[in-house]
Design an enzyme around this catalytic site. Sequence first.
Site, PDB file in Angstrom:
ATOM      1  N   ARG A 143       0.846  -1.214   0.000  1.00  4.05           N
ATOM      2  CA  ARG A 143       0.000   0.000   0.000  1.00  4.05           C
ATOM      3  C   ARG A 143       0.872   1.251   0.000  1.00  4.05           C
ATOM      4  O   ARG A 143       0.555   2.248  -0.637  1.00  4.05           O
ATOM      5  CB  ARG A 143      -0.966  -0.006   1.195  1.00  4.05           C
ATOM      6  CG  ARG A 143      -1.684   1.335   1.369  1.00  4.05           C
ATOM      7  CD  ARG A 143      -3.031   1.232   2.076  1.00  4.05           C
ATOM      8  NE  ARG A 143      -2.990   0.460   3.306  1.00  4.05           N
ATOM      9  CZ  ARG A 143      -2.404   0.869   4.441  1.00  4.05           C
ATOM     10  NH1 ARG A 143      -1.806   2.040   4.503  1.00  4.05           N
ATOM     11  NH2 ARG A 143      -2.425   0.095   5.505  1.00  4.05           N
ATOM     12  N   TYR A 203     -15.525  15.442 -17.754  1.00  2.00           N
ATOM     13  CA  TYR A 203     -15.979  14.050 -17.658  1.00  2.00           C
ATOM     14  C   TYR A 203     -17.151  13.960 -16.660  1.00  2.00           C
ATOM     15  O   TYR A 203     -17.120  14.615 -15.606  1.00  2.00           O
ATOM     16  CB  TYR A 203     -14.789  13.203 -17.189  1.00  2.00           C
ATOM     17  CG  TYR A 203     -15.112  11.765 -16.953  1.00  2.00           C
ATOM     18  CD1 TYR A 203     -15.472  10.936 -18.007  1.00  2.00           C
ATOM     19  CD2 TYR A 203     -15.054  11.224 -15.675  1.00  2.00           C
ATOM     20  CE1 TYR A 203     -15.765   9.610 -17.785  1.00  2.00           C
ATOM     21  CE2 TYR A 203     -15.336   9.892 -15.444  1.00  2.00           C
ATOM     22  CZ  TYR A 203     -15.698   9.091 -16.503  1.00  2.00           C
ATOM     23  OH  TYR A 203     -15.977   7.783 -16.278  1.00  2.00           O
ATOM     24  N   ASP A 263      -6.795  17.771 -16.305  1.00  2.00           N
ATOM     25  CA  ASP A 263      -7.140  16.375 -16.570  1.00  2.00           C
ATOM     26  C   ASP A 263      -6.834  16.151 -18.045  1.00  2.00           C
ATOM     27  O   ASP A 263      -7.570  16.594 -18.928  1.00  2.00           O
ATOM     28  CB  ASP A 263      -8.617  16.116 -16.256  1.00  2.00           C
ATOM     29  CG  ASP A 263      -9.004  14.660 -16.496  1.00  2.00           C
ATOM     30  OD1 ASP A 263      -8.276  13.964 -17.230  1.00  2.00           O
ATOM     31  OD2 ASP A 263     -10.041  14.229 -15.958  1.00  2.00           O
ATOM     32  N   LYS A 277      -7.585   4.979 -20.136  1.00  2.00           N
ATOM     33  CA  LYS A 277      -7.785   5.397 -21.526  1.00  2.00           C
ATOM     34  C   LYS A 277      -6.529   5.071 -22.356  1.00  2.00           C
ATOM     35  O   LYS A 277      -6.094   3.947 -22.350  1.00  2.00           O
ATOM     36  CB  LYS A 277      -8.153   6.874 -21.546  1.00  2.00           C
ATOM     37  CG  LYS A 277      -9.251   7.254 -20.528  1.00  2.00           C
ATOM     38  CD  LYS A 277     -10.610   6.640 -20.843  1.00  2.00           C
ATOM     39  CE  LYS A 277     -11.529   6.579 -19.638  1.00  2.00           C
ATOM     40  NZ  LYS A 277     -11.838   7.851 -19.010  1.00  2.00           N
TER      41      LYS A 277
HETATM   42  C1  LIG Z   1     -12.434   8.189 -17.717  1.00  2.00           C
HETATM   43  C2  LIG Z   1     -12.086   9.531 -17.241  1.00  2.00           C
HETATM   44  C3  LIG Z   1     -11.929   9.796 -15.877  1.00  2.00           C
HETATM   45  C4  LIG Z   1     -12.153   8.733 -14.821  1.00  2.00           C
HETATM   46  O1  LIG Z   1     -11.175   7.762 -14.884  1.00  2.00           O
HETATM   47  P1  LIG Z   1     -11.431   6.237 -14.391  1.00  2.00           P
HETATM   48  O2  LIG Z   1     -10.135   5.601 -14.720  1.00  2.00           O
HETATM   49  O3  LIG Z   1     -12.585   5.725 -15.182  1.00  2.00           O
HETATM   50  O4  LIG Z   1     -11.724   6.290 -12.947  1.00  2.00           O
HETATM   51  C5  LIG Z   1     -11.562  11.070 -15.500  1.00  2.00           C
HETATM   52  N1  LIG Z   1     -11.387  12.047 -16.402  1.00  2.00           N
HETATM   53  C6  LIG Z   1     -11.539  11.838 -17.727  1.00  2.00           C
HETATM   54  C7  LIG Z   1     -11.328  12.951 -18.678  1.00  2.00           C
HETATM   55  C8  LIG Z   1     -11.899  10.585 -18.181  1.00  2.00           C
HETATM   56  O5  LIG Z   1     -12.068  10.376 -19.482  1.00  2.00           O
END
Ligand SMILES: *Cc1c(COP(=O)(O)O)cnc(C)c1O
Length: 394
Positions: A61, A113, A185, A210
């Site tokens: 952890r 998102y 992000d 992604k």
């Molecule tokens: C998918 C996504 C998230 C969330 O990520 P997870 O891995 O699904 O928790 C946050 N921001 C953006 C822009 C995303 O496309």
Amino acid sequence: MGVKTKTTRETGASQWKAATRLLHFDSGIQDPYRALSVPLYQTATFEQPGATEWGEYDYTRSGNPTRTALERALADLDGAATAHAFASGMAALTALVRLVPDGEEILAGDDLYGGTFRLLGKVTERHNVDVRHVDACDPDRLAASLSPRTRLVLLESPTNPLLKVCDLRQLAERIHEHGAWLAVDNSMMSPYFQRPLDLGADLALQSATKALSGHSDLIGGVVATSDPELSERLAWTQNAEGTALAPFEAWLLLRSLKTLSARLGRQEASTHVVADFLRDAPGVRRLHYPGSPSHPGHELHRTQSDGAGSVLSFETGCPERSARIVEGTRLFRTAVSFGSVMSVISLPCAMSHASIPEGRRQESPLPDDLVRLSVGLEDPDDLVEDLSRALARA
Ligand SMILES: *Cc1c(COP(=O)(O)O)cnc(C)c1O
């Protein structure tokens, strides 16, 4: 131990381009067998040298060599001093929210998102942190919205799913004048195409689910920063809340990173082919792709990134027709998410962005006929034929 591994420093790898560095980076692991693939340390605990002595690792952890190797590769890719790998993009975003002290405020973009809207709206209301949303692609409006309580500005560029482009350099300057942090992000671009820290951001976030993973086989998140204090607090939160990425996921992600440049280069080239087809396709009203010269943010995006990525969206003027297009493709699978080697098609309003609270949707309406595509590694001619058929039948 006499293990001789060429480190990045010895080979001068820091001067190499990203595609090379993704394969030749200093993993920090002293492997007596000199494996070419970073070993998977699938263990929860590590034996201590003594009752009151600790080695480099004691408990997964808090730290694990496979995760450290991944975090080193990710920091290098983002041009950051450190990167922290989390169990999901949402866990990474939650760690960002935790950086904001009680009584202070997060100013967030208005095209984000869906899960980010949910997190900011529902989770922060239980803490004493305020959240306001503003169009981050309008620097004057954003600057005018900053208050003395604003601690963190969180935005996406290009935004998802409308692919609007924000001037990250200018925003970073104006946000810093107010003494706040800028977090980007960057899931849509990945650090392969865009490095927010180079543009002045304090924190760069990724949903590793992604493009970084690219195979639709894991959930993960990353926050990179060069600020030692933010880095220390992120590591503290990661350990205290137990939100770090598990060793196997870290290993899978290391595997994915090796092909990142090949995947993204090819996926982007195919996206241009698909965009060129859609631009003149009957029944397609507005195409949103920052790689197209006709996109209003095209020039700005070029000055702050190395590519336009593999996601585009378009409007048809009719939600029912859009739904029929989504259901009518065969190669483009109906699924949320993007950046995978497999092409997907979605209706953001009903799918990835369905978690946006009703009130917010009225303030910043997402077109309900918007179709989003993520272009994968299939042959682009086949993808165009698939879309062409679905459009004709819808
Ligand atoms: C998918 C996504 C998230 C969330 O990520 P997870 O891995 O699904 O928790 C946050 N921001 C953006 C822009 C995303 O496309």
